[in-house]
Design a protein around this motif. Structure first.
Motif, short mmCIF file in Angstrom:
data_model
loop_
_atom_site.label_atom_id
_atom_site.label_comp_id
_atom_site.label_asym_id
_atom_site.label_seq_id
_atom_site.Cartn_x
_atom_site.Cartn_y
_atom_site.Cartn_z
N ARG B 136 0.90 -1.36 -0.10
CA ARG B 136 0.01 -0.01 0.10
C ARG B 136 0.87 1.39 -0.03
O ARG B 136 0.77 2.20 -0.73
CB ARG B 136 -1.00 0.05 1.49
N TYR B 137 2.04 1.22 0.80
CA TYR B 137 2.73 2.54 0.99
C TYR B 137 3.93 1.93 1.41
O TYR B 137 4.21 1.12 2.09
CB TYR B 137 1.77 3.11 2.24
N MET B 151 10.03 1.53 5.81
CA MET B 151 8.71 0.97 6.21
C MET B 151 7.84 0.69 5.17
O MET B 151 7.64 1.64 4.18
CB MET B 151 7.95 2.10 7.02
N VAL B 153 4.12 -0.67 4.31
CA VAL B 153 2.74 -1.09 4.93
C VAL B 153 1.71 -1.76 3.90
O VAL B 153 1.94 -1.31 2.69
CB VAL B 153 1.81 0.39 5.20
N GLY B 157 -3.13 -4.06 6.17
CA GLY B 157 -2.62 -3.26 7.42
C GLY B 157 -1.44 -3.75 8.07
O GLY B 157 -1.00 -3.16 8.91
N VAL B 159 2.41 -3.88 9.08
CA VAL B 159 3.40 -2.99 8.80
C VAL B 159 4.65 -3.51 9.12
O VAL B 159 4.71 -4.38 10.17
CB VAL B 159 3.35 -1.78 9.90
N SER B 160 5.68 -3.23 8.30
CA SER B 160 6.97 -3.99 8.45
C SER B 160 8.12 -2.99 8.38
O SER B 160 8.05 -2.07 7.65
CB SER B 160 7.01 -5.13 7.57
N ASN B 161 9.16 -3.07 9.16
CA ASN B 161 10.36 -2.22 8.58
C ASN B 161 11.63 -2.74 9.02
O ASN B 161 11.73 -3.40 9.87
CB ASN B 161 10.08 -0.96 9.41
#
Lengths: 354, 354
Positions: B136-137, B151, B153, B157, B159-161
Motif C-alpha cells: 500500500r505504502y 517502512m 505497509v 494493514g 506494517v513492517s520495517n
DNA sequence: GTTAGCACTCGCACATAAAGGGTGCTAACA
DNA sequence: TGTTAGCACCCTTTATGTGCGAGTGCTAAC
C-alpha cells in the motif's frame, strides 16, 4: 578421611564412565579401562571410602557406584579441565551459527539451535534484556486519512511500530508536532522509565496534539514499549531428551516437557540467575522439578549493557567440560556480533523528525 | 453383503466405545452398554460380517474389534451427526480466545492454544497467507545521519520495517523522492509480484535516488518483503499426546515429536491442504509418519482473500464430531475478527508520503 | 434369524528360576 | 600396613511357566 590423589583419580574415572554410559560403574570396570595400576579390590576399598565421604552412592546393595551431586560439584570446581575446542570444531560451530542469520534476535535463536545440536541437550537463549536500552526517536507517519504508524527506534537499533487508527482525521502538522514532542520528551529515557512516566503532563502546550495523543496514540505507545521490553526466550532441542536413557521413562519425559512448557516460569528463572558462567547441579536448582537436572548458563553482553543468556538443561550426568566450552564459545561470538552491529552509532538524531 | 441398519448401529457403537476407551471392544460390551436389543452372539455374527467388509479389524485372534480407517471414513462422511456447541461452551471458548489478544497474528496463536486446550490434542494454526496481500505504502524515514528506516505497509494493514545503514549521508529530499517513487511503483502489487519485479529499471529518473536504492535500500527491501510473505506456523498442546494411551510408548512419542519438530515440512503440508473443513484419516495422510494419525483442518478467510488454516492432529481414534465443531467455531470467530479489524479501509494513501 | 453354550485362543500379570555383575569381608601376601 | 585374591552373598535383569480373563467362533437348539 583425606581425599588422596588416588581417590580423586578414581572418582574422576567413575564420573567419566558414568557420564558416558549412564550405568552404575563397578570396580572391575575402573581397573580394566583406566590404567591406575591397582586391583578391583583396592578400588572397592577406596570406593567405600568415597561413599562414606558423600561422593558416591549405591543405587542398590550390589551394582556399581554412581557419583553424587557433591561429586559433580567437586568435579566442576576442581577436577574438570578446561576443554579447548579445536579449530575445526570452532569452524563448524561458527558456520552453523551464522547460517541464515540476518537479525540479532535471529542470531540468538540460532545460537540456541546450534547449542542443542552440538551438546545433544535442550538449549535455551534469552534475547538481550532491554532494561538498559533507551529510546532514540519517535515518529508518527500518516498512511491514510485515519491511519498513522507509530514508530519507535531505540538506541540499540531496534525498530518497532504499531498501526494506530484515529478517531478522526488529523492534520499532518499535528502529527509532526506530536512526534517532535514525544521524541523530545522520551529520547534518552530507558524503555522502562518511559513506561512509568506520567505521559500526559508533558503535552500541555498544544491542546489538539494532546487530545490526539491521549485518545489514540497512548495505548499503542504503551503497548509497543512493553513489547520492546519483552525478553524473548528461545528453546531448542527439546526432543533430545528422548535420547537420554534417564528419560526413557514416559512419566519423566512427560514431566520434563511440562516443566519446560511453562515458558514464563523458565524465563523468570533464567533472568534471575547470576551473570557469567553458572552451573547448578541437581538439587542446587531451587525448583523441585529440576532436581534431577543440571543447568548451565552464561551471559553475553556488550560493554556491560544489553545482557542476555544462553544455556542448556540436561541430566546431572552431562559433559560439563564440553558443554561449558561450547556455551562459552557461543556467548563470545554473540557478544562479538553485537559489538559489530549494535554498538556503533550512539549519536542521536532527535531533531531530524520531518 | 449389505450394510444393514443394524450393522451401522453396531459399527457406530464400536466406534463410540473405542474412541472413548482406546481398548478393543467386544460383543458383550456392546450388548451391555448400547441398547440394541440383541445378544452378544448376534453381535458377534454381525461383527464378523463387518470385519469381512473391511470396517473392523482384529488386533489378535481373541480380544475385541477395532474400527478400521474405512470405518472412520464412513463415520465421518455418513454417520457423524453435527455436534452443536452449547451456548455456554461457546462462551467459554470465545472468552479464552480473546483473552490477551491485541494483534491478529496473536489471535491466531491464541486460537491454536484454545483449540489444543479444548480438544486435548495437538493444535496448529497458520497465519494468513500473504500471497494476495498488496503493498500500500512505502516510506523512508531518516533517523540520524546515516540511518533510515524502511517502512512498508500492506493493504491488510501489516506494517513492517527495517533499519537501513547508509554508506553516506543522504538528503531528506532524496529519501522523499525515493519513497514516493517506490510507493508509486509498488503499491497495488502483491508482495510476491513485487519480489519478482526488476526493481532497478523503475528508477531511471533520478540518478542519486537510484544509486541510493541500489546500494542501500534494496537488500533490506527484498528481505522485508520475504519476511512479510512468511506464513507463521503456531503449534500448541504438543504435550497432550502424553495423555493419549496410544503414545504411552516412548518410541511413538519420540517419533511424534520428531515429525512435528520439522516445522518447515509441516508448514508446507498444511499450506498444500485444500481449503474448507478437511479430515484426513490415517493412511490418507501421504506422510508415512502420520499414518496412525488423523488431521483435521479448516480455513478462515476474509472475502476470499488472506486465507489461513487452523487444525489439530491426533490419533485416528478422535472425537471427530467434537473436534470439527470446535475448529469450525474458531475459524468462524477468526474470520469475523479479521473482518472487523482488517477489512475496513481499502482506500490507499499513496500520495500522502510526507 | 437369534441365542445359549462351550471349547479354544491370546495377552497379561504374576511367580519362580537362572544368570550376571557387583559388593564386602576375610585371609594371605609383599 | 597397604594390596590383592577368593568367595559368599546380594540384587537386578531376563527368561520361563502358569493361571486367569476377556473374547471369539462354532454348533446346536430355539
Amino acid at each position: 578421611m583425606d581425599l588422596t590423589e588416588r581417590k580423586l583419580k578414581i572418582l574422576q574415572a567413575i564420573i567419566a564412565d558414568f557420564v558416558r554410559t549412564a550405568e552404575p560403574v563397578g570396580s572391575r570396570t575402573i581397573s580394566r579401562n583406566y590404567e591406575l595400576g591397582i586391583s578391583p579390590a583396592t578400588i572397592r576399598n577406596e570406593m567405600s571410602d568415597l561413599e562414606e565421604m558423600g561422593y558416591l552412592t549405591h543405587p542398590h546393595t550390589s551394582s556399581g557406584r554412581v557419583p553424587s551431586e557433591k561429586a559433580y560439584r567437586l568435579y566442576v570446581n576442581e577436577l574438570m579441565g578446561k576443554k579447548e575446542l579445536s579449530e575445526s570444531e570452532k569452524m563448524v560451530i561458527a558456520q552453523k551459527l551464522y547460517q541464515n542469520v540476518n537479525e540479532l534476535d535471529n542470531l540468538i535463536e540460532r545460537a540456541a539451535h546450534v547449542l542443542s545440536e552440538i551438546t545433544n541437550l535442550t538449549a535455551f537463549a534469552l534475547s538481550p534484556g532491554k532494561e538498559l536500552d533507551k529510546l532514540r526517536y519517535i515518529n508518527l507517519i500518516p498512511v491514510d486519512e485515519r491511519t498513522v504508524v507509530l514508530m519507535i527506534v531505540s538506541e540499540s537499533g531496534k525498530v518497532s511500530n504499531t498501526a494506530v487508527q484515529l478517531d478522526r482525521p488529523v492534520e499532518d502538522e499535528t502529527l509532526r508536532i506530536l512526534a517532535k514532542n514525544m521524541t523530545y520528551n522520551y529520547s534518552g529515557k530507558t524503555l522502562s522509565e518511559a513506561l512509568k512516566m506520567d505521559i500526559i503532563k508533558n503535552f500541555r502546550e498544544d491542546a489538539e496534539a494532546m487530545a490526539m495523543f491521549r485518545n489514540n496514540v497512548m495505548p499503542g505507545f504503551l503497548r509497543t514499549l512493553e513489547d520492546m521490553l519483552n525478553v524473548n526466550l528461545y528453546m531448542d532441542g527439546l526432543t533430545n531428551i528422548f535420547s537420554i536413557p534417564e528419560y526413557n521413562d514416559i512419566e519423566k519425559a512427560k514431566s520434563f516437557f511440562e516443566v519446560l512448557g511453562r515458558k514464563e516460569d523458565i524465563r523468570q528463572k533464567l533472568i534471575a540467575r547470576d551473570d557469567g558462567m553458572i552451573i547448578t547441579i541437581g538439587g542446587e536448582n531451587q525448583d523441585a522439578d529440576l532436581s534431577e537436572c543440571s543447568v548451565v548458563t552464561a551471559t553475553y553482553h556488550v560493554d556491560g549493557k544489553l545482557v542476555g543468556k544462553l544455556g542448556v538443561i540436561g541430566p546431572t550426568r552431562m559433559k560439563y567440560d564440553e558443554v561449558t566450552s561450547v556455551v562459552e564459545y557461543l556467548t563470545d561470538n554473540i557478544s562479538k556480533a553485537f559489538m559489530i552491529t549494535g554498538g556503533e552509532d550512539t549519536d542521536d538524531g532527535k531533531d531530524r523528525g520531518d
